[in-house]
Design an enzyme around this catalytic site. Structure first.
Site, PDB file in Angstrom:
ATOM      1  N   GLU A 531       0.926  -1.029   0.096  1.00 25.07           N
ATOM      2  CA  GLU A 531       0.194   0.007  -0.043  1.00 25.07           C
ATOM      3  C   GLU A 531       0.824   1.273  -0.210  1.00 25.07           C
ATOM      4  O   GLU A 531       0.515   2.148  -0.738  1.00 25.07           O
ATOM      5  CB  GLU A 531      -0.931   0.040   1.222  1.00 25.07           C
ATOM      6  CG  GLU A 531      -1.986  -1.099   1.231  1.00 25.07           C
ATOM      7  CD  GLU A 531      -2.949  -1.148   0.047  1.00 25.07           C
ATOM      8  OE1 GLU A 531      -3.231   0.052  -0.594  1.00 25.07           O
ATOM      9  OE2 GLU A 531      -2.902  -2.186  -0.830  1.00 25.07           O
TER      10      GLU A 531
ATOM     11  N   ILE B  65      -8.714  -9.012  -3.064  1.00 24.17           N
ATOM     12  CA  ILE B  65      -9.056  -7.922  -1.754  1.00 24.17           C
ATOM     13  C   ILE B  65      -9.158  -6.734  -2.133  1.00 24.17           C
ATOM     14  O   ILE B  65      -8.592  -5.707  -1.716  1.00 24.17           O
ATOM     15  CB  ILE B  65      -7.766  -8.199  -0.791  1.00 24.17           C
ATOM     16  CG1 ILE B  65      -6.454  -7.942  -1.761  1.00 24.17           C
ATOM     17  CG2 ILE B  65      -7.804  -9.383  -0.140  1.00 24.17           C
ATOM     18  CD1 ILE B  65      -5.248  -7.541  -0.808  1.00 24.17           C
ATOM     19  N   PRO B  66     -10.468  -6.431  -2.859  1.00 22.67           N
ATOM     20  CA  PRO B  66     -10.628  -4.934  -3.048  1.00 22.67           C
ATOM     21  C   PRO B  66     -10.836  -3.892  -1.986  1.00 22.67           C
ATOM     22  O   PRO B  66     -11.565  -4.668  -0.869  1.00 22.67           O
ATOM     23  CB  PRO B  66     -11.953  -4.955  -4.110  1.00 22.67           C
ATOM     24  CG  PRO B  66     -12.579  -6.046  -3.536  1.00 22.67           C
ATOM     25  CD  PRO B  66     -11.491  -7.220  -3.145  1.00 22.67           C
ATOM     26  N   HIS B  67     -10.018  -2.930  -1.970  1.00 21.51           N
ATOM     27  CA  HIS B  67     -10.330  -2.014  -0.742  1.00 21.51           C
ATOM     28  C   HIS B  67     -10.270  -0.653  -1.219  1.00 21.51           C
ATOM     29  O   HIS B  67      -9.697  -0.101  -2.109  1.00 21.51           O
ATOM     30  CB  HIS B  67      -9.216  -2.339   0.261  1.00 21.51           C
ATOM     31  CG  HIS B  67      -8.099  -2.551  -0.263  1.00 21.51           C
ATOM     32  ND1 HIS B  67      -7.406  -3.581  -0.667  1.00 21.51           N
ATOM     33  CD2 HIS B  67      -6.808  -1.543  -0.067  1.00 21.51           C
ATOM     34  CE1 HIS B  67      -6.070  -3.433  -1.001  1.00 21.51           C
ATOM     35  NE2 HIS B  67      -5.831  -2.275  -0.598  1.00 21.51           N
ATOM     36  N   GLY B  68     -10.418   0.228  -0.190  1.00 19.81           N
ATOM     37  CA  GLY B  68     -10.362   1.882  -0.585  1.00 19.81           C
ATOM     38  C   GLY B  68     -10.658   2.632   0.815  1.00 19.81           C
ATOM     39  O   GLY B  68     -10.962   2.016   1.734  1.00 19.81           O
TER      40      GLY B  68
END
Lengths: 562, 149
Positions: A531, B65-68
Site C-alpha cells: 500500500e 481483496i478490493p479495498h479503498g
C-alpha cells in the site's frame, strides 16, 4: 473552598514542623539533610558518569567498573572521608558502620529496582522456551557449580567464622557468584559478529536461565537468611518449606503476571498516553517489589518478576524506552554507592580469600557451563567459549552483595570480596572471550539448524534517499495500524516492530529496505509495504501540481538582497 | 486478531451474482449500503476503483481483496463474498477469482485495517482452507468458519 485550602496549608505546616522536630534529635533539620543529600548526589552523578566514561573510552572496559571505581575513590574510606567542607562537614561520612546515609541508600535501592525491572523486561521468554534444553543445562550447570563452590569456599576458609554450608553469609557468597551479567558478553558477541553462532545462541539462552534460576536461588537464600537472622533454627524440613515458598512465589506470581499482563496492559492502554502507561507499569513494579519484600524475599525479585510478566507485551519496548533516561542517571548512582561501601582497611585481611573466591568463581562457570556444553555437541573450543561467555558477574552480584551488607548478613570484608570477584570476572571476560573465538568451529559435529522460520523481504530503490523515504512512510503506516515501532539506535537504521504476537525487524541497508518477518506474519508486512509503494504514485501525481520549482525558489529568495 | 469485531453475519455472502470485476465491486458496495454501513455509494465506489487503477487487487489462487479509503466511511467496514463460478478480476496469476474480501477505511484512520486484510489472507492461504470456505452453503457458515466458531 478557602477554608479547605487554609486547612490544607495548616496541615502541611504541621507536618513540616513535626518533621523538623523529629530530626532535631540528629541535630539537623530535614532541609539540611536534604541539602547534604543533594550535594552528595551531585558529586556521585558527576563522578560516576566521568568514571564510567573514562573506563569505557580509554580502558575499553564496561562503564560499570568505572562507576564502581569512582565510588571507591570518593567514598568515606578514601577521599570522601578525608576532607571537611566548610558548612557541610565531611561529605561522605560513615554512619553507624554504613557508608551511605539512609536517604542515599534509598535512592540506590530505587536504582536497583529499576535495573532489575528492566532486566526482567529484556528477558526473551521466547528464546527461553525455544532453546530450553541447551540453555537450561548450561545455565543450571553454571549456577549449581558457582553456588556450591562459592558457599564451600567460605565454609572451608579458616578464620572467617563461617563453618556451615547453611550459614547465611556462606549462602550469600554462593548466590553472589551465581548471576552472570551477559550484557558484557553480548556486546563482545555483537562486535565480533558471533551473536548468531551456536555458541552465541547458547550463551544468551543460558544467561536467561541463569537470570531466572539466579533470582529463584536468591529468593530461597533470602528466605533462609531472614529466618536464621531472626534467631530461628533452620532444619531440612524448614529449608524445604522456605524453598517451596520462594519457588511458589516466583512461579505463581510470574504465571499470574504472564496470564494477566495482556489484560493489564489493555486496561492501561485506555489512558492513551504513553507516559501514563509507562508510569503505571513502573508503579506496579514498585508495588510488586514491596510485596516481595513483605513475603520475606527481596524487593529486586518482585521488580524482576513484574518486568518478566510485561516482557511479552507490546508495551515492553515502550517502557524500556521511557525509563532509559531515568536508568542512565540512577543506575550509575547505585554502582557508585556500592563502590563507596568498599572499606579498604577491612579488605586487607581478606585479600587472599578474595583471590581464591574469585578464582573459584571463574572456574565454576568455565567448568559448570563448559561440561554441559561439551555433552551437547560442542567441542573443547566451543565449550570454553560458552564457559567464558558466562563468566562476567555484574549488576546482580553487586545488588545481592549490597542487600547482604545492608541487612548485616555479610560484613565489610566479605562485601569487599564480592566486589573484588565482580571486578575481576568482568575485567577478565572480554579479552579471554575475544581470544577464545579465534580458530575454527566450536561444534563437534554440525548441530541441527535452529529452524528459525524467518522470511526476508528485500526492496531495492534507485537511491538511499528513496529507501529512507519509503522506510519512514512504512513506519508511519505501521504506527497507524497501531504497531509499536522502536528505533534500535544502531549505526544502520534498524527498527523493531511489535504488536501482540507479531514481531519483525525493519532495516535500511543503503538503498534497500529489508524486512525480516516470521513466516506466519508475512502477510501483514507485505500488504502494508504494497500500500505504501502504491501511495507513491499519488505523491508523484501531486508533485506535478506543484508550481514550478524555479518559481518557488525565486519566491523564497525574493527581496533578500534589496 | 479477533475477526468477530470487524465481520458481522450480514456482511458475509455466499452468493455474489456479478460476473465482472466492476460488477462484483458494485454488488458488494450495494449490499453494504443495504446493510446500512454507509450511504454515499458513488464516493465509496470511486475510492475502491481508484485503488484498483493503481494495481489490481486480484491476488493468486482465486482470492481478491478490493479495498479503498474515503472519509465517507467512519470506521472500518469489512465484507467477505463468494462467487463460486469465478470472475475475471485481472489477478496476478490470471486465474478467475472466487473469494472476495473487501475493506473500506477512513482516510485518516488509525487501527488494524490492513492487518485485518492480512489476517483473512493468512487464514485462507492454505488451499484446504479455501476449499472449506468455498464449500459453505449459507452466509452463517462462512461467518462461523472465519470467526472460528
Amino acid at each position: 473552598m478557602q477554608e479547605t485550602a487554609h486547612a490544607a496549608t495548616n496541615a502541611v505546616h504541621h507536618a513540616a514542623a513535626a518533621a523538623e522536630h523529629l530530626t532535631e534529635a540528629s541535630g539537623h533539620s530535614i532541609t539540611h539533610l536534604m541539602m547534604v543529600l543533594i550535594i552528595q548526589l551531585a558529586v556521585i552523578i558527576i563522578a560516576a558518569k566521568v568514571g564510567g566514561f573514562l573506563f569505557q573510552r580509554f580502558l575499553k572496559m564496561p562503564s560499570v567498573l568505572g562507576e564502581l571505581a569512582s565510588g571507591m575513590l570518593i567514598g568515606p574510606y578514601a577521599l570522601g572521608g578525608m576532607f571537611e567542607i566548610p558548612g557541610l562537614g565531611i561529605l561522605f561520612a560513615e554512619q553507624m558502620g554504613f557508608a551511605a546515609s539512609a536517604e542515599l541508600y534509598g535512592i540506590a535501592t530505587l536504582a536497583s529496582i529499576i535495573l532489575l525491572f528492566l532486566a526482567g523486561l529484556e528477558t526473551d521468554l521466547a528464546a527461553f522456551l525455544r532453546y530450553s534444553v541447551v540453555g537450561s543445562f548450561v545455565g543450571l550447570g553454571g549456577l549449581l557449580t558457582a553456588f556450591v563452590l562459592g558457599d564451600v569456599c567460605a565454609v572451608f576458609w579458616p578464620g572467617n567464622g563461617i563453618d556451615s554450608f547453611m550459614d547465611p553469609a556462606a549462602l550469600f557468597l554462593g548466590v553472589i557468584s551465581v548471576a552472570t551479567s551477559v550484557g558484557i558478553t553480548a556486546r563482545i558477541l555483537a562486535e565480533k559478529r558471533k551473536m548468531a553462532s551456536p555458541e552465541g545462541v547458547t550463551i544468551l539462552a543460558g544467561a536467561v536461565f541463569d537470570d531466572v534460576f539466579g533470582i529463584v536461588t536468591l529468593a530461597i537464600v533470602m528466605g533462609l537468611a531472614k529466618v536464621e537472622m531472626g534467631g530461628g533454627q533452620v532444619n531440612w524440613g524448614a529449608i524445604g518449606w522456605i524453598a517451596l515458598k520462594a519457588i511458589g512465589f516466583f512461579v505463581v506470581v510470574t504465571a499470574l503476571g504472564l496470564i494477566f499482563a495482556r489484560k493489564i496492559t489493555a486496561a492501561i492502554k485506555q489512558f492513551r498516553s504513553r507516559e501514563m502507561m509507562v508510569s503505571t507499569c513502573f508503579g506496579l513494579a514498585l508495588l510488586l517489589a514491596g510485596l516481595a519484600e513483605m513475603a520475606g524475599l527481596a524487593m529486586i525479585i518482585g521488580a524482576y518478576i513484574m518486568g518478566l510478566a510485561l516482557s511479552r507485551t507490546d508495551l515492553s519496548h515502550e517502557i524500556e524506552h521511557h525509563l532509559e533516561g531515568v536508568y542512565n542517571i540512577l543506575v550509575p548512582i547505585f554502582f557508585c554507592v556500592m563502590g563507596m561501601m568498599v572499606d579498604f582497611s577491612a579488605m586487607k585481611p581478606v585479600l587472599i580469600f578474595g583471590s581464591v573466591y574469585s578464582l573459584l568463581a571463574i572456574l565454576s562457570k568455565v567448568v559448570g557451563c563448559g561440561i554441559p556444553a561439551y555433552l551437547m555437541k560442542f567441542n573443547m573450543r566451543g565449550s570454553l567459549r560458552i564457559g567464558l561467555g558466562m563468566l562476567p558477574r555484574g549488576e546482580v552480584a553487586l545488588i545481592v552483595a549490597g542487600i547482604g551488607l545492608a541487612s548485616g548478613i555479610i560484613d565489610q570484608g566479605i562485601f569487599g570480596v564480592a566486589i573484588m570477584m565482580t571486578v575481576i570476572t568482568t575485567m577478565l571476560a572480554p579479552p579471554l572471550l575475544v581470544k577464545s573465538f579465534e580458530g575454527g568451529s566450536g561444534l563437534r559435529e554440525e548441530m541441527a539448524g535452529t529452524g528459525e522460520d524467518i522470511e526476508t523481504i528485500e526492496l531495492e530503490f534507485p537511491s538511499p534517499d528513496i529507501a529512507e523515504f519509503l522506510l519512514n512512510r512504512f513506519i508511519k503506516a505501521l504506527k497507524q495500524e497501531e504497531f509499536f515501532v522502536h528505533n534500535l539506535h544502531t549505526e544502520q537504521p534498524a527498527y523493531r516492530v511489535l504488536k501482540d504476537d507479531i514481531a519483525f525487524t525493519l532495516i535500511q541497508d543503503v538503498d534497500k529496505v529489508v524486512v525480516n518477518v516470521p513466516h506466519a506474519n508475512q502477510h501483514v508486512a507485505r500488504m502494508i509495504l504494497l500500500e505504501e509503494l502504491l501511495s507513491l504514485s499519488d505523491l508523484l501525481e501531486s508533485t506535478k501540481q506543484m508550481k514550478g520549482l524555479d518559481k518557488m525558489g525565486t519566491d523564497l529568495m525574493q527581496g533578500m538582497f534589496a | 486478531m479477533n475477526l468477530k469485531k470487524v465481520l458481522s453475519p450480514d456482511t458475509v455472502w455466499i452468493d455474489l451474482k456479478a460476473d465482472t470485476k466492476q460488477g462484483i465491486i458494485e454488488e458488494m458496495i450495494d449490499r453494504l449500503v443495504a446493510a446500512g454501513k454507509f450511504s454515499n455509494r458513488a464516493v465509496v465506489l470511486e475510492a475502491v476503483m481508484d485503488r484498483e487503477s493503481k494495481m489490481s487487487t486480484g491476488m493468486q489462487n482465486g482470492v481478491a481483496i478490493p479495498h479503498g479509503k474515503t472519509d465517507e466511511i467512519k470506521s472500518l467496514v469489512a465484507a467477505v463474498g463468494l462467487n463460486k463460478a469465478g470472475v475475471d478480476f485481472d489477478s496476478m496469476d490470471g486465474e478467475p477469482c472466487t473469494i472476495f474480501i473487501m475493506t473500506l477505511s477512513p482516510v485518516k484512520r488509525t487501527g488494524p485495517h490492513i492487518q485485518f486484510l492480512a489476517e483473512i489472507s493468512r487464514l485462507i492461504s492454505q488451499a484446504s482452507e479455501r476449499d472449506k470456505l468455498l464449500a459453505c452453503t449459507t452466509h452463517q457458515e462462512i461467518y462461523d468458519l472465519l470467526t472460528g466458531k
